[in-house]
Motif scaffolding. Structure first.
Motif, PDB file in Angstrom:
ATOM      1  N   ASN A  70       0.830  -1.194   0.000  1.00 24.51           N
ATOM      2  CA  ASN A  70       0.000   0.000   0.000  1.00 24.51           C
ATOM      3  C   ASN A  70       0.872   1.255   0.000  1.00 24.51           C
ATOM      4  O   ASN A  70       1.616   1.506   0.935  1.00 24.51           O
ATOM      5  N   LYS A  71       0.771   2.050  -1.077  1.00 23.73           N
ATOM      6  CA  LYS A  71       1.571   3.261  -1.211  1.00 23.73           C
ATOM      7  C   LYS A  71       0.735   4.346  -1.892  1.00 23.73           C
ATOM      8  O   LYS A  71      -0.174   4.032  -2.668  1.00 23.73           O
ATOM      9  N   PRO A 221      -7.769  -6.084  -1.092  1.00 25.77           N
ATOM     10  CA  PRO A 221      -7.083  -7.241  -0.534  1.00 25.77           C
ATOM     11  C   PRO A 221      -5.703  -7.463  -1.128  1.00 25.77           C
ATOM     12  O   PRO A 221      -4.897  -8.168  -0.563  1.00 25.77           O
ATOM     13  N   ALA A 222      -5.420  -6.838  -2.265  1.00 19.65           N
ATOM     14  CA  ALA A 222      -4.140  -7.074  -2.907  1.00 19.65           C
ATOM     15  C   ALA A 222      -3.067  -6.122  -2.433  1.00 19.65           C
ATOM     16  O   ALA A 222      -1.955  -6.137  -2.929  1.00 19.65           O
ATOM     17  N   LEU A 223      -3.391  -5.266  -1.478  1.00 22.59           N
ATOM     18  CA  LEU A 223      -2.426  -4.270  -1.023  1.00 22.59           C
ATOM     19  C   LEU A 223      -2.046  -4.525   0.431  1.00 22.59           C
ATOM     20  O   LEU A 223      -2.888  -4.801   1.250  1.00 22.59           O
ATOM     21  N   HIS A 224      -0.782  -4.369   0.726  1.00 19.30           N
ATOM     22  CA  HIS A 224      -0.281  -4.590   2.074  1.00 19.30           C
ATOM     23  C   HIS A 224      -0.522  -3.344   2.913  1.00 19.30           C
ATOM     24  O   HIS A 224      -0.192  -2.250   2.509  1.00 19.30           O
ATOM     25  N   PRO A 225      -1.077  -3.455   4.104  1.00 19.85           N
ATOM     26  CA  PRO A 225      -1.438  -2.290   4.922  1.00 19.85           C
ATOM     27  C   PRO A 225      -0.243  -1.625   5.576  1.00 19.85           C
ATOM     28  O   PRO A 225      -0.106  -1.618   6.787  1.00 19.85           O
ATOM     29  N   ARG A 226       0.626  -1.046   4.753  1.00 26.61           N
ATOM     30  CA  ARG A 226       1.840  -0.476   5.322  1.00 26.61           C
ATOM     31  C   ARG A 226       1.831   1.061   5.299  1.00 26.61           C
ATOM     32  O   ARG A 226       2.780   1.698   5.746  1.00 26.61           O
ATOM     33  N   VAL A 227       0.842   1.693   4.769  1.00 28.92           N
ATOM     34  CA  VAL A 227       0.856   3.138   4.754  1.00 28.92           C
ATOM     35  C   VAL A 227       0.459   3.684   6.109  1.00 28.92           C
ATOM     36  O   VAL A 227      -0.464   3.190   6.708  1.00 28.92           O
TER      37      VAL A 227
END
Length: 227
Positions: A70-71, A221-227
């Protein structure tokens, strides 16, 4: 207040209303602080992406893919694509080379956006197996490219090409032609099946959206929750 409109025009409309107010924030891990992005800046980046995609010759309802955690850049690409009626396909940030190869070939993707080193390395490792892939666009400037890589560019270079206003007429024409019947995304599930997001199947998913003016981050669902 909620805004219910076509996604191709959503960010520009929000920018006209809210200007320099914060649209979203992201974590800068180098500076160890949260960084705000205004609606005006968000809209500018979206427009640059739309122009840059047009300059690459991306067609109406053509598939492009985003292989990243996630960006903010992922959002720029999503909404820039919506603005010119292009379909985005998010890949899980931890997808394997075999999975990436399958999705690229199945969707006939020519342009792939990648996040950081892990995604770049995976994508580069399958270039020879990706039948339609023409270019990889790298979000993170810290990614070290392979010595033999002649297909990849960094996102900053991609955005620079989007400063060319020669494509504004085509951009306006695509916006005018945008339809609620357009396809927005293709989401691949585990295994070899996938779900096409269309208005009839998943109401309000695309291209009409309810959107709050406060900070917003996607929950795909395809994005990593890093933001």
């Amino acid at each position: 207040m909620l805004n219910n409109c076509h996604l191709s025009r959503l960010i520009a409309e929000q920018a006209r209303k809210y200007g320099e107010r914060t649209a979203l924030s992201y974590r800068d891990y180098d500076l160890n602080k949260w960084m705000p992005i205004s609606w005006n800046r968000f809209a500018m980046r979206v427009r640059q992406v739309s122009r840059a995609l047009l300059k690459l010759g991306v067609g109406v309802q053509e598939n492009i893919a985003v292989f990243s955690q996630n960006k903010p850049e992922s959002l720029y690409v999503d909404f820039g694509a919506y603005g010119i009626r292009v379909v985005t396909i998010p890949f899980y940030a931890t997808s394997s080379g075999a999975q990436v190869t399958y999705m690229l070939n199945d969707a006939e993707v020519r342009f792939l956006f990648v996040g950081e080193q892990q995604q770049y390395d995976t994508a580069f490792s399958v270039i020879s197996l990706a039948n339609t892939l023409e270019k990889i666009i790298i979000f993170d400037k810290k990614v070290k490219k392979h010595d033999k890589d002649h297909l990849s560019i960094y996102f900053d270079e991609f955005l620079k090409s989007g400063e060319d206003t020669a494509y504004d007429d085509e951009l306006a024409a695509r916006l005018d032609a945008a339809s609620f019947d357009d396809l927005a995304n293709i989401l691949y599930t585990s295994g070899t099946t996938y779900l096409r997001h269309v208005p009839r199947g998943l109401p309000r998913e695309r291209p009409r959206a309810a959107f709050k003016r406060e900070r917003h981050l996607p929950e795909l669902p395809a994005l990593h929750p890093r933001v």
